[in-house]
Design a protein around this motif. Structure first.
Motif, mmCIF file in Angstrom:
data_model
loop_
_atom_site.group_PDB
_atom_site.id
_atom_site.type_symbol
_atom_site.label_atom_id
_atom_site.label_comp_id
_atom_site.label_asym_id
_atom_site.label_seq_id
_atom_site.Cartn_x
_atom_site.Cartn_y
_atom_site.Cartn_z
ATOM 1 N N LEU A 87 0.829 -1.203 0.000
ATOM 2 C CA LEU A 87 0.000 0.000 0.000
ATOM 3 C C LEU A 87 0.865 1.254 0.000
ATOM 4 N N ALA A 88 0.332 2.312 -0.609
ATOM 5 C CA ALA A 88 1.047 3.590 -0.692
ATOM 6 C C ALA A 88 0.918 4.328 0.637
ATOM 7 N N ILE A 89 2.064 4.644 1.244
ATOM 8 C CA ILE A 89 2.080 5.286 2.560
ATOM 9 C C ILE A 89 2.966 6.527 2.506
ATOM 10 N N ASP A 90 2.440 7.629 2.956
ATOM 11 C CA ASP A 90 3.204 8.863 3.082
ATOM 12 C C ASP A 90 3.722 8.947 4.520
ATOM 13 N N PRO A 91 4.991 9.305 4.709
ATOM 14 C CA PRO A 91 5.535 9.310 6.075
ATOM 15 C C PRO A 91 4.863 10.308 7.011
ATOM 16 N N GLU A 92 4.166 11.302 6.445
ATOM 17 C CA GLU A 92 3.510 12.310 7.282
ATOM 18 C C GLU A 92 2.000 12.126 7.354
ATOM 19 N N THR A 93 1.381 11.790 6.222
ATOM 20 C CA THR A 93 -0.093 11.733 6.182
ATOM 21 C C THR A 93 -0.645 10.317 6.202
ATOM 22 N N GLY A 94 0.219 9.321 6.260
ATOM 23 C CA GLY A 94 -0.256 7.951 6.367
ATOM 24 C C GLY A 94 -0.750 7.391 5.052
ATOM 25 N N ALA B 28 -7.781 -0.196 4.163
ATOM 26 C CA ALA B 28 -6.916 -1.226 4.744
ATOM 27 C C ALA B 28 -6.980 -1.207 6.263
ATOM 28 N N TYR B 29 -7.247 -0.039 6.826
ATOM 29 C CA TYR B 29 -7.383 0.094 8.283
ATOM 30 C C TYR B 29 -8.780 -0.295 8.739
ATOM 31 N N HIS B 30 -9.761 0.375 8.213
ATOM 32 C CA HIS B 30 -11.151 0.072 8.581
ATOM 33 C C HIS B 30 -12.028 0.180 7.346
ATOM 34 N N PRO B 31 -12.794 -0.855 7.042
ATOM 35 C CA PRO B 31 -13.131 -1.989 7.923
ATOM 36 C C PRO B 31 -12.274 -3.243 7.759
ATOM 37 N N LEU B 32 -11.310 -3.256 6.807
ATOM 38 C CA LEU B 32 -10.676 -4.516 6.434
ATOM 39 C C LEU B 32 -9.716 -5.064 7.479
ATOM 40 N N GLY B 33 -9.090 -4.189 8.265
ATOM 41 C CA GLY B 33 -8.201 -4.668 9.319
ATOM 42 C C GLY B 33 -6.861 -5.183 8.839
ATOM 43 N N LEU B 34 -6.463 -4.871 7.585
ATOM 44 C CA LEU B 34 -5.121 -5.250 7.133
ATOM 45 C C LEU B 34 -4.066 -4.487 7.931
ATOM 46 N N PHE B 35 -4.392 -3.254 8.261
ATOM 47 C CA PHE B 35 -3.575 -2.458 9.174
ATOM 48 C C PHE B 35 -4.321 -2.379 10.496
ATOM 49 N N ASP B 36 -3.616 -2.603 11.584
ATOM 50 C CA ASP B 36 -4.256 -2.545 12.887
ATOM 51 C C ASP B 36 -3.219 -2.196 13.945
ATOM 52 N N ILE B 37 -3.645 -1.466 14.945
ATOM 53 C CA ILE B 37 -2.732 -1.063 16.017
ATOM 54 C C ILE B 37 -2.117 -2.275 16.710
ATOM 55 N N SER B 38 -2.857 -3.382 16.729
ATOM 56 C CA SER B 38 -2.354 -4.584 17.398
ATOM 57 C C SER B 38 -1.171 -5.210 16.664
ATOM 58 N N LYS B 39 -0.907 -4.762 15.433
ATOM 59 C CA LYS B 39 0.141 -5.375 14.622
ATOM 60 C C LYS B 39 1.500 -4.702 14.775
ATOM 61 N N GLY B 40 1.627 -3.788 15.736
ATOM 62 C CA GLY B 40 2.957 -3.246 16.004
ATOM 63 C C GLY B 40 3.057 -1.748 15.819
ATOM 64 N N ASP B 41 4.190 -1.209 16.244
ATOM 65 C CA ASP B 41 4.388 0.241 16.264
ATOM 66 C C ASP B 41 4.383 0.852 14.871
ATOM 67 N N GLU B 42 4.897 0.133 13.893
ATOM 68 C CA GLU B 42 4.953 0.690 12.541
ATOM 69 C C GLU B 42 3.556 0.957 11.996
ATOM 70 N N GLN B 43 2.676 -0.021 12.147
ATOM 71 C CA GLN B 43 1.305 0.177 11.674
ATOM 72 C C GLN B 43 0.565 1.174 12.559
ATOM 73 N N GLU C 93 1.798 3.820 13.860
ATOM 74 C CA GLU C 93 2.189 5.152 13.394
ATOM 75 C C GLU C 93 1.461 5.524 12.102
ATOM 76 N N VAL C 94 1.330 4.562 11.187
ATOM 77 C CA VAL C 94 0.606 4.829 9.940
ATOM 78 C C VAL C 94 -0.847 5.193 10.238
ATOM 79 N N ILE C 95 -1.457 4.453 11.131
ATOM 80 C CA ILE C 95 -2.861 4.712 11.477
ATOM 81 C C ILE C 95 -3.005 6.088 12.132
ATOM 82 N N GLU C 96 -2.150 6.381 13.067
ATOM 83 C CA GLU C 96 -2.221 7.681 13.740
ATOM 84 C C GLU C 96 -2.012 8.821 12.754
ATOM 85 N N ASN C 97 -1.071 8.678 11.831
ATOM 86 C CA ASN C 97 -0.837 9.724 10.834
ATOM 87 C C ASN C 97 -2.030 9.875 9.900
ATOM 88 N N THR C 98 -2.660 8.752 9.571
ATOM 89 C CA THR C 98 -3.852 8.793 8.711
ATOM 90 C C THR C 98 -4.976 9.570 9.382
#
Length: 764
Positions: free
Chosen positions: A534-541, A562-577, A579-584
């Motif tokens: 997935l395409a991820i921007d370091p600032e905007t997620g 990918a975050y919601h509703p699919l759950g491919l990205f989830d806070i439970s999957k570690g700090d890297e994801q 951060e992406v979620i929080e930036n998003t």
């Protein structure tokens, strides 16, 4: 039904009937189970809604008369969409026009018909009007959602009680203490006469554009029958009959439909005749029994009275709009506009968001049987969808038009979304959720995996490989960014499409392995490895697409699927994801809500809840409730407060925002999508006292929990199918469990048997 299923139902009935953290009623404090006004609504979209998934009514007042706007879910004009020539147009030819910068032709061909031509479309039924002038001033208008009954009382003691039967295609009305006779009239829609109503939001076509001959109304002393012919072989009938005894008037109405190749059902006149023999009291008892059972499925109690009432109203509407044996929830379900025009967006089935969001509260809410109507409809029309896939995309497999009729045929509209290549993938998510929440292996084998497999075959055939060996779509989009412009197509696969493609192959492999289909699982895993990340921007997620960061306010959060509703990205999957979620989420906040509509706020509530941001979730849901809903709780997309929450201030009524709101409340109270149960994961800091009974989680675990004075007191888990339950330890101190368990880090792990209940209590 086989014996195993019967056994499971019996176990569930016995266990769940005894299963609760504490004795509870269906509703909390402060009459959060009623709507009360001191006058009848003056517009159809503020009427009191009654329904049962097949027929519905809105109770309001028009030109001094009380009006029941009557509807039925299968009242449709099903003529083929004009101009949809798939011999001339297909996915490849659209790409060629886009690539050659000749895209205006595409817009004209695909969107103009939907915008200008009246049909196909959902159509209204008709109305009953009661001359209430002699009754004087209204004292109260009350919708009791606990019994799904509307009661109108006048200052002179006259009283009306009306309801739509929970299980039959009919409604009742009973007047008491009438000072004199009141006249009743059946009003037909304006199919062949001038419409005197003005233009309303997203309702541009007058009903007389459909070209019907006006139907015949037959009046007798105590009845009306209205027969209306629609397009082709379609006809429908409205019938009402009543009796008058002294100062009472009791009547019954029904709406029936018939069409070529449809199952033959009794006409409305026959339905009413049979029901009158059974009588009002018998009918109202069965109706109330159904609703009592409905409300017993789950209970939510939260201290925010605004959100509590809105939640109750949303779950009421869900019970009034969904059944296992009726069509899916369309944009307005059984409350089609009654204003002389077609309903907003033709009352159709939008599958780029609307139908999907409408069924979110079925899962955690513990209403899987009502969600089955959606799944049954999709399964029933698979052949139609496969024909469309072969014709338009030129490949085998399964896709679904993004905008469909009652029978699954394409309706056109903005082509990027109405002919999107990943519609069936998002719809597949509901088949997957049904499996995960029910653990019904027969459903997995005969419905969930076959649907997802067909989608995987389609995407395998449709995608092409780059010179780097990665798969991509010829054309990709992200609903509904850049609206209907050429720019709305992307040459690289968007995060929206890519998330759905990656999810499809991840779950296809997971389910194939669950069914011991190792070769198929390996095939799906290989294709997944060929999909880009997935395409991820370091600032905007999460981005719209490579090179296109989220940099403008938009109503549809498709980029973060990918975050919601699919759950491919989830806070439970570690700090890297994380951060992406929080930036998003920060990017969504930064760009603001100027281009959001109502459902954006309720969807945002889900996003915040999944990120454990309870205070923000509650805040955005309050905005939805206060400013994007009418007084009867209907979501109308635009900012009715005109408070700057959105630049959209129109008021087209659609239901998906309502049901996404209910899902957000459930997400605040219970989460299980990661495989770990979390109770009260996202409640605001000031919610010291709250509880829920019988919410459902992944694994077919039904959970109840109670929080008092800021501390969780107890949790109960009922296992319908058996298995290992993992729950994040919610207790601040010691706890006790009435059986063996293990601790794995912060998780409590229990091996449960089918039908077993586990009690976990705090030790103060």
């Amino acid at each position: 039904m086989n014996l195993d299923n019967m056994k499971l139902i019996l176990i569930a009935f016995i266990a769940v009937s005894l299963f609760s953290c504490s004795p509870k009623k269906a509703f909390g404090k402060n009459e959060t189970h009623t709507l009360v006004f001191h006058e009848l609504a003056s517009t159809w979209d503020e009427g009191m809604p009654l329904g049962n998934g097949m027929v519905g009514a809105l109770v309001w007042q028009k030109n001094g008369k009380m009006r029941f706007s009557l509807d039925r879910a299968d009242l449709w004009d099903l003529r083929p969409m004009e101009g949809m020539d798939f011999k001339k147009w297909n996915y490849a030819s659209v790409y060629q026009h886009w690539e050659r910068d000749n895209y205006d032709v595409v817009i004209k061909e695909f969107d103009s018909a939907y915008s200008k031509v009246a049909a196909p479309s959902k159509i209204p039924g008709g109305a009953l009007e009661f001359d209430i002038e002699a009754l004087g001033k209204v004292k109260t208008v009350r919708l009791d959602i606990e019994t799904a009954t509307c009661v109108v009382e006048w200052e002179n003691k006259a009283k009306l009680t009306t309801f739509v039967h929970a299980e039959k295609p009919l409604g009742w009305y009973k007047f008491e203490n009438l000072p004199e006779h009141i006249a009743i009239e059946l009003i037909s829609p304006a199919y062949n006469r001038k419409n005197e109503e003005s233009h309303t939001s997203q309702s541009r076509n007058d009903l007389d554009e459909l070209g019907y001959d006006q139907g015949q109304i037959i009046k007798n002393d105590y009845s009306y029958t209205y027969n209306q012919k629609g397009w082709g072989d379609f006809v429908y009938q409205i019938h009402t009959s009543w009796k008058e005894e002294g100062n009472k008037l009791v009547g019954c109405w029904s709406v029936s439909s018939e069409n070529k190749d449809w199952e033959k059902l009794p006409k409305a006149s026959e339905v009413v005749k049979n029901e009158l023999k059974l009588g009002y009291e018998s009918s109202v008892k069965k109706h109330k029994d159904w609703w009592a059972n409905y409300w017993s499925k789950s209970v939510v109690e939260i201290p925010d009275s605004l959100l509590q009432k809105q939640y109750n109203l949303e779950m009421y509407k869900f019970g009034a709009a969904a059944r296992s044996n009726t069509p899916p929830i369309s944009l307005q379900a059984v409350w089609t506009a009654d204003h002389g025009k077609l309903p907003p967006w033709k009352g159709d089935f939008h599958h780029d968001l609307n139908t999907q969001l409408s069924y979110w509260p079925a899962y955690a809410g513990n209403y899987l049987e009502l969600e089955e109507g959606f799944l049954n409809w999709m399964w029933r029309h698979r052949s139609t969808f496969k024909d469309y896939t072969k014709t338009y995309f030129g490949v085998e497999g399964l896709n679904v038009p993004g905008v469909t009729t009652l029978e699954g045929d394409p309706m056109g509209g903005w082509i990027q979304y109405s002919y999107s290549p990943t519609v069936s993938a998002w719809l597949a998510h509901h088949f997957y959720l049904h499996w995960k929440y029910s653990m019904d292996r027969e459903f997995l084998k005969t419905r969930t995996y076959p649907w997802i497999k067909d989608v995987a075959v389609f995407l395998d055939n449709l995608t092409i490989k780059t010179d780097k060996g990665k798969r991509k779509l010829l054309l990709s989009s992200s609903p509904e960014i850049y609206n209907n412009s050429k720019k709305a197509w992307f040459s690289q696969t968007t995060n929206y499409d890519l998330a759905l493609i990656r999810w499809t192959y991840e779950k296809a492999a997971e389910l194939a392995r669950e069914l011991k289909l190792e070769n198929e699982a390996a095939k799906w895993e290989q294709i997944l490895s060929e999909c880009p990340t997935l395409a991820i921007d370091p600032e905007t997620g999460l981005m719209f697409a490579p090179g296109f960061p989220y940099d403008e306010s938009h109503r549809h959060f498709s980029h973060q699927m990918a975050y919601h509703p699919l759950g491919l990205f989830d806070i439970s999957k570690g700090d890297e994801q994380r951060e992406v979620i929080e930036n998003t989420l920060v990017a969504l906040e930064k760009e603001g809500s100027s281009q959001w509509v109502g459902y954006s706020f309720s969807w945002m509530g889900n996003l915040y809840a999944r990120a454990f941001e309870g205070d923000k979730a509650a805040e955005v849901l309050r905005t939805f409730s206060q400013c994007f809903c009418l007084k009867n709780s209907f979501h109308v997309n635009g900012d009715q407060c005109k408070a700057g929450h959105s630049d959209f201030i129109y008021r087209p009524f659609t239901l998906e925002g309502n049901f996404a709101f209910a899902s957000a409340i459930q997400e605040m109270l219970l989460q299980s999508h990661s495989g770990v149960i979390r109770v009260f994961p996202a409640i605001p800091q000031d919610w010291k006292d709250c509880s829920f009974d019988k919410l459902r989680g992944y694994g077919a675990f039904v959970i109840s929990a109670n929080k008092e004075n800021g501390f969780i007191q107890n949790v109960k888990i009922f296992s319908e199918k058996g298995g290992v339950v993992r729950m994040q330890n919610p207790f601040s101190g010691k706890f006790e469990i009435d059986r063996d368990y293990q601790l794995e880090g912060e998780n409590i792990v229990i091996e449960m048997q089918e039908g077993e209940i586990v009690n976990i209590k705090s030790i103060n």
